[in-house]
Structures are given as structure tokens and as C-alpha cells.
Design a protein around this motif. Sequence first.
Motif, mmCIF file in Angstrom:
data_model
loop_
_atom_site.group_PDB
_atom_site.id
_atom_site.type_symbol
_atom_site.label_atom_id
_atom_site.label_comp_id
_atom_site.label_asym_id
_atom_site.label_seq_id
_atom_site.Cartn_x
_atom_site.Cartn_y
_atom_site.Cartn_z
ATOM 1 N N VAL A 24 0.836 -1.200 0.000
ATOM 2 C CA VAL A 24 0.000 0.000 0.000
ATOM 3 C C VAL A 24 0.875 1.256 0.000
ATOM 4 O O VAL A 24 1.839 1.351 0.739
ATOM 5 N N LEU A 25 0.507 2.189 -0.848
ATOM 6 C CA LEU A 25 1.187 3.486 -0.860
ATOM 7 C C LEU A 25 1.061 4.121 0.517
ATOM 8 O O LEU A 25 -0.029 4.208 1.069
ATOM 9 N N GLN A 26 2.169 4.552 1.074
ATOM 10 C CA GLN A 26 2.140 5.135 2.410
ATOM 11 C C GLN A 26 1.926 6.646 2.330
ATOM 12 O O GLN A 26 2.848 7.435 2.441
ATOM 13 N N ARG A 27 0.694 7.014 2.119
ATOM 14 C CA ARG A 27 0.297 8.416 2.029
ATOM 15 C C ARG A 27 0.437 9.076 3.379
ATOM 16 O O ARG A 27 0.110 8.486 4.406
ATOM 17 N N LYS A 28 0.890 10.332 3.411
ATOM 18 C CA LYS A 28 1.028 11.084 4.655
ATOM 19 C C LYS A 28 0.404 12.457 4.486
ATOM 20 O O LYS A 28 0.274 12.957 3.380
ATOM 21 N N GLY A 29 0.032 13.076 5.608
ATOM 22 C CA GLY A 29 -0.529 14.412 5.590
ATOM 23 C C GLY A 29 -2.016 14.422 5.886
ATOM 24 O O GLY A 29 -2.585 13.444 6.355
ATOM 25 N N ASP A 30 -2.658 15.569 5.620
ATOM 26 C CA ASP A 30 -4.096 15.722 5.837
ATOM 27 C C ASP A 30 -4.877 14.864 4.857
ATOM 28 O O ASP A 30 -4.539 14.799 3.671
#
Length: 193
Positions: A24-30
Motif C-alpha cells: 500500500v502506498l504510504q500516504r502522509k498528511g491531511d
Amino acid sequence: MCGRYFIDSGMYRELGEWLHLEAVLQRKGDIHPSEQAPVIIGGAKTPVLAQMAWGLPRYSGKGLVINARAETVWEKTAFKKGIQDGRCVIPASRFYEWDRAKNKAVFKSRTRSALYMAGFHQMTELGERFVIITTRANDSVKTVHHRMPLLLSREEVGDWIYDSRYAGQALDKVPEMLDKEMTYEQLSLFDTL
């Protein structure tokens, strides 16, 4: 209500202690409604992390349903399939609420890097989408907003996803107490004149 939340590397480290994360793409932030985010779903034997968009399209075609009330989620026709067969958990580092004066409050766990918000997912014409389940606010949130996400402990994640009886009982639980940080609107010189 939960209308925005945040994810960071601390959350992924905690998830990595017990979930396989490489796929899974490790998205970060809001994370805002309609955006892709990581969601814990039921795998064949154990929970796995998947990527989905937040919010079910409304029947009117305008806007998204991003939250479902714990008190009525089993009664709503639009939610029945998801809550029965698609329970999931939305991991977050923290979530935000705004008070009546539009000041932002940030809520996070007192003891962990991740919060585990109960939810469900279901297939729509826009693809697989998720919704966060909300409940009455506990004492740490109610001075800012009357609703908050239904929070689970890490140990409850599997039970929520796989056990319908447990899920029915969990809808009545009072979420853990959280730490709160407030950010206040900066007034300009012209606001005071």
C-alpha cells in the motif's frame, strides 16, 4: 463528526508492528473527503491494509456521505450492506474538529501513535469507498463538538472487522480519552476596529 484527519510516519510504524504494509502506498498528511487513504479491511485470515476513497456518493448525486452515526447505522438502508459485510478500520495519527468560533482542535491518543476509527466500506459506482462511524463525544471532545469518531483499541480491530456480534456491542462504547490542542484564528488589525 469527523471531517478531516491526519496520518504520519509514526502511525505507519505502529501499523507495521502488526500489519504487512509494503503493498500500500504510504500516504502522509491531511486526509480530506473524497481522497484516497489507507484502510484496514478483513483479509482471508488476518486484517490487511488497502487503499480507498473517503465518502459514499449521496443519492442526490451532490456531495458525499463521510460519516455514519453509530446509533442509527444498522437502520439506514444505504449503510446496511457496508456495516454487515464491509466493516473496516481507518487508521489516523490525529483528527480535527472545529468549535463554534471556528477554532481548530487537534485530537490524538495519549498513549499511541495511531488512532483506530471504526468504519465500513462498500462498492459504489465510483469504486470502493469508506465511511467513518461517529458517536457521542466523550469528555475530551465535547467542549469542542458533540460528535467524534468511534475509536477502537488496536486489540479490537480484528473483532470489529470479523465479528458481527462484537461490532454491534462496540457501537455503544465510549471512546478513550484524548489529548487536545487548540489553534486559534489570528485576528487582523481590521477585525478589532
